[in-house]
Design a protein around this motif. Structure first.
Motif, short mmCIF file in Angstrom:
data_model
loop_
_atom_site.label_atom_id
_atom_site.label_comp_id
_atom_site.label_asym_id
_atom_site.label_seq_id
_atom_site.Cartn_x
_atom_site.Cartn_y
_atom_site.Cartn_z
N LEU A 1 1.09 6.36 -2.95
CA LEU A 1 -0.18 7.02 -3.18
C LEU A 1 -0.02 8.25 -4.09
CD1 LEU A 1 -1.72 6.77 0.41
CD2 LEU A 1 -2.25 5.38 -1.60
N SER A 2 1.09 8.97 -3.93
CA SER A 2 1.29 10.16 -4.76
C SER A 2 1.56 9.79 -6.22
CB SER A 2 2.45 11.00 -4.21
OG SER A 2 3.68 10.32 -4.36
N GLU A 3 2.15 8.63 -6.46
CA GLU A 3 2.46 8.19 -7.82
C GLU A 3 1.47 7.12 -8.30
OE1 GLU A 3 4.74 9.51 -9.66
OE2 GLU A 3 5.65 10.78 -8.10
N PHE A 4 0.33 7.04 -7.62
CA PHE A 4 -0.60 5.93 -7.85
C PHE A 4 -1.02 5.79 -9.31
CE2 PHE A 4 -4.76 3.95 -8.08
CZ PHE A 4 -4.59 2.79 -7.30
N ASP A 5 -1.45 6.86 -9.94
CA ASP A 5 -1.97 6.77 -11.32
C ASP A 5 -0.92 6.25 -12.28
OD1 ASP A 5 -4.38 7.73 -10.41
OD2 ASP A 5 -4.00 9.81 -10.99
N ALA A 6 0.27 6.81 -12.20
CA ALA A 6 1.33 6.41 -13.14
C ALA A 6 1.78 4.98 -12.87
CB ALA A 6 2.50 7.37 -13.05
N TRP A 7 1.97 4.64 -11.61
CA TRP A 7 2.51 3.32 -11.29
C TRP A 7 1.47 2.22 -11.47
CZ3 TRP A 7 5.81 4.50 -6.28
CH2 TRP A 7 6.93 5.27 -6.65
N SER A 8 0.21 2.53 -11.24
CA SER A 8 -0.82 1.50 -11.46
C SER A 8 -0.97 1.25 -12.97
CB SER A 8 -2.15 1.92 -10.85
OG SER A 8 -2.61 3.15 -11.40
N ALA A 9 -0.86 2.30 -13.77
CA ALA A 9 -0.98 2.15 -15.22
C ALA A 9 0.17 1.33 -15.80
CB ALA A 9 -1.04 3.52 -15.89
N SER A 10 1.37 1.49 -15.23
CA SER A 10 2.55 0.77 -15.73
C SER A 10 2.78 -0.56 -15.05
CB SER A 10 3.78 1.65 -15.56
OG SER A 10 4.06 1.87 -14.18
N SER A 11 1.91 -0.91 -14.09
CA SER A 11 2.05 -2.16 -13.32
C SER A 11 3.42 -2.27 -12.65
CB SER A 11 1.81 -3.38 -14.23
OG SER A 11 0.49 -3.36 -14.75
N LYS A 12 3.90 -1.15 -12.16
CA LYS A 12 5.19 -1.13 -11.46
C LYS A 12 5.10 -1.96 -10.18
CE LYS A 12 8.29 2.13 -9.06
NZ LYS A 12 9.56 1.77 -9.72
N THR A 13 6.09 -2.81 -9.96
CA THR A 13 6.12 -3.64 -8.76
C THR A 13 6.78 -2.88 -7.61
OG1 THR A 13 6.21 -5.68 -10.04
CG2 THR A 13 6.93 -5.79 -7.75
N LEU A 14 6.11 -2.86 -6.47
CA LEU A 14 6.60 -2.15 -5.29
C LEU A 14 6.79 -3.12 -4.14
CD1 LEU A 14 3.92 0.72 -5.21
CD2 LEU A 14 6.02 0.66 -6.58
N VAL A 15 7.65 -2.74 -3.23
CA VAL A 15 7.78 -3.48 -1.97
C VAL A 15 7.47 -2.50 -0.84
CG1 VAL A 15 9.25 -4.86 -0.46
CG2 VAL A 15 9.57 -4.95 -2.96
N LEU A 16 6.33 -2.73 -0.18
CA LEU A 16 5.92 -1.90 0.95
C LEU A 16 6.12 -2.67 2.25
CD1 LEU A 16 2.49 -0.54 -0.40
CD2 LEU A 16 4.77 0.46 -0.68
N ALA A 17 6.18 -1.95 3.35
CA ALA A 17 6.29 -2.59 4.66
C ALA A 17 5.63 -1.70 5.70
CB ALA A 17 7.74 -2.86 5.03
N GLY A 18 4.99 -2.32 6.68
CA GLY A 18 4.35 -1.54 7.74
C GLY A 18 3.54 -2.42 8.66
N ARG A 19 2.80 -1.77 9.55
CA ARG A 19 2.00 -2.48 10.53
C ARG A 19 0.58 -2.67 10.01
NH1 ARG A 19 2.93 -3.23 15.89
NH2 ARG A 19 4.57 -1.62 15.87
N LEU A 20 0.04 -3.87 10.21
CA LEU A 20 -1.35 -4.14 9.83
C LEU A 20 -2.27 -3.66 10.95
CD1 LEU A 20 -1.14 -7.72 8.27
CD2 LEU A 20 -0.80 -5.50 7.18
#
Length: 500
Positions: free
Chosen positions: A38-57
């Motif tokens: 979330l803190s890097e959202f603007d930069a990473w969304s613009a560059s289409s950076k692929t992330l791997v997240l994990a957590g509880r739904l």
């Protein structure tokens, strides 16, 4: 209804296994926490950076060939958007059919913002990390039942964000407390929890038995006597943060096991020590909550800004009920004075003049103290381990910080260092035990032997971490700030979760 949902989840578990999907893999490929995404959202969304997240739904919402899910980890929450066209028909069907709120999943993809402005992860692939066989409590309203909240704290933390925030405050307070003391050359130590003689406070101990040695031992009620022995041994600034145990009643202000700090400082003067304590409290409160004025559930605001007002034990009682304890010399006189003032007090469990004064104080004066206030010069009989007042031997060199009618800090600005006087005090305490007192202290020959080697002029202090955290978070009950408070076993009936 609940059993039906549990059965459905079990069936989904079996289906996952039948598909060759491991529902409880031992490792995750997560490379990013949600807060960082979330803190890097603007930069990473613009560059289409692929992330791997994990957590509880926490929730899932199916809309045709789109599925939305709210995922949380230890740092925050983000929306997952699963598109059938992106993950494929089979993977989409598995997610929609076999994944439930409460499941822990891993998702890889890119960040984007929906038309509604929701910052989200567009899922390109996913896998189950842990299938939850029990549903989350009350999907939309969180866990509200008080008894269940205390008993199943993990569910309380998951469904009530303010509860987790309270315990993060507790963690920050303890961390800042250690930092404050370490920066001032105090040394943290550990002393025994299992003790052959309970000492350091007037309280009823828990007793246990050591089989190999065939001896009874006690869970410590305080670390005081061992810490003073370390002062004798050359530790001029020493402290311990740890669990203590007192076999007493359970209510909004007491739990049988609790966390406290005790510290001792050699060669500190009275005013230097009291000033140090005030500065320490303001520092750790600011570090943990960012302010000194704290709103309470009652609507009142407690302000820990210094300096704190000072009254004596005698003055507090005199002002609250008109009784001058300096004129009372026997237990009978205390009882008679209370009756004359129309006070309905129960002295039946009191042994000795000190305990009678204490009962009078706790039922009349202390409840009327709201804002942080130092109460000085407690009767010497109440403080057998403290030095006597330099100008009045009937008073002790002690003070307590009282907030909202509760003792928060207990300090001796002059610890008792005379081994002969200390022996006399402990013998008097032993006499009270023989009269029937269950809270009077025992004679500890090891401690007395240490004093005979010489204890330097020393100041000491202790306070309960739980009680201070309760004030700082506006919690009405200590059970709100102890992760797993002591409760009556379920099979015995309703738990003791008094909100008094």
């Amino acid at each position: 209804m609940l059993q039906d949902e549990i059965q459905v989840r079990r069936e989904k578990l079996d289906k996952l296994k039948a598909l060759g999907i491991e529902p409880y893999p031992v490792a995750s490929q997560r490379d990013t926490e949600i807060a960082e995404a979330l803190s890097e959202f603007d930069a990473w969304s613009a560059s289409s950076k692929t992330l791997v997240l994990a957590g509880r739904l926490m929730t899932t919402r199916l809309h045709g060939s789109l599925l939305f899910a709210d995922m949380t980890d230890g740092t925050g929450k983000i929306q997952l958007v699963v598109k059938q066209d992106t993950v494929g028909e089979e993977s989409f069907k598995q997610f929609s059919d076999l994944i439930d709120p409460g499941d822990i999943v891993e998702a890889n993809g890119t960040l984007f913002q929906t038309k509604r402005g929701e910052r989200s992860l567009e899922v390109q692939g996913w896998r189950i990390l842990s299938k939850a066989l029990l549903p989350l409590p009350e999907k939309w309203h969180g866990l509200q039942d008080v008894e269940k909240r205390y008993r199943e704290r993990e569910m309380d933390l998951l469904s009530n964000p303010e509860v987790k925030a309270r315990f993060l405050t507790r963690s920050r307070l303890i961390s800042s407390l250690r930092h404050y003391l370490d920066e001032r050359d105090f040394v943290e130590v550990e002393t025994p929890i299992l003790q052959s003689i309970p000492g350091g406070a007037n309280a009823r101990p828990f007793i246990t038995h050591h089989n190999a040695l065939d001896i009874d031992l006690y869970l410590r009620i305080a670390p005081e006597l061992y810490l003073k022995r370390l002062v004798v041994g050359g530790f001029e600034r020493v402290y311990e943060i740890g669990r203590c145990f007192r076999n007493e009643g359970i209510d909004y202000a007491h739990n049988p096991e609790f966390t406290m700090i005790e510290l001792y400082w050699s060669y500190a003067s009275k005013e230097k020590f009291i000033g140090f304590l005030e500065e320490m409290l303001v520092s750790i409160i600011q570090a943990s909550v960012g302010r000194t004025a704290i709103a309470q559930e009652s609507g009142e605001t407690v302000d820990f800004a210094t300096p704190y007002p000072r009254v004596t034990f005698r003055e507090a009682i005199l002002e609250s009920c008109g009784i001058d304890i300096d004129l009372l010399k026997t237990e009978k006189e205390v009882v008679a004075a209370a009756v004359a003032k129309g006070l309905k007090l129960d002295f039946s469990e009191c042994h000795g003049l000190g305990e009678h004064f204490d009962e009078l104080y706790k039922k009349t004066a202390r409840p009327k103290i709201s804002q942080p206030t130092w109460v000085f010069d407690y009767p010497a009989e109440l403080k057998p381990l403290a030095g006597v007042h330099p100008m009045d031997p009937t008073k002790s060199s002690s003070c307590q910080l009282v907030v909202m009618g509760a003792e928060v800090v207990n300090a001796y600005y002059h610890e008792l260092s005379d081994p002969l006087v200390q022996r006399k005090h402990l013998e008097e305490q032993q006499g009270l035990r023989e009269q029937g007192s269950e809270v009077a202290q025992c004679i500890d020959e090891g401690f007395l032997r240490a004093l005979e080697h010489g204890l330097p002029p020393t100041s000491g202090m202790g306070f309960g971490i739980d009680r201070l955290v309760a004030f700082l978070t506006g919690a009405p009950n200590l059970k709100e700030v102890i992760l797993f408070p002591t409760l009556r076993p379920q099979h015995e009936g309703k738990d003791e979760v008094s909100q008094e």
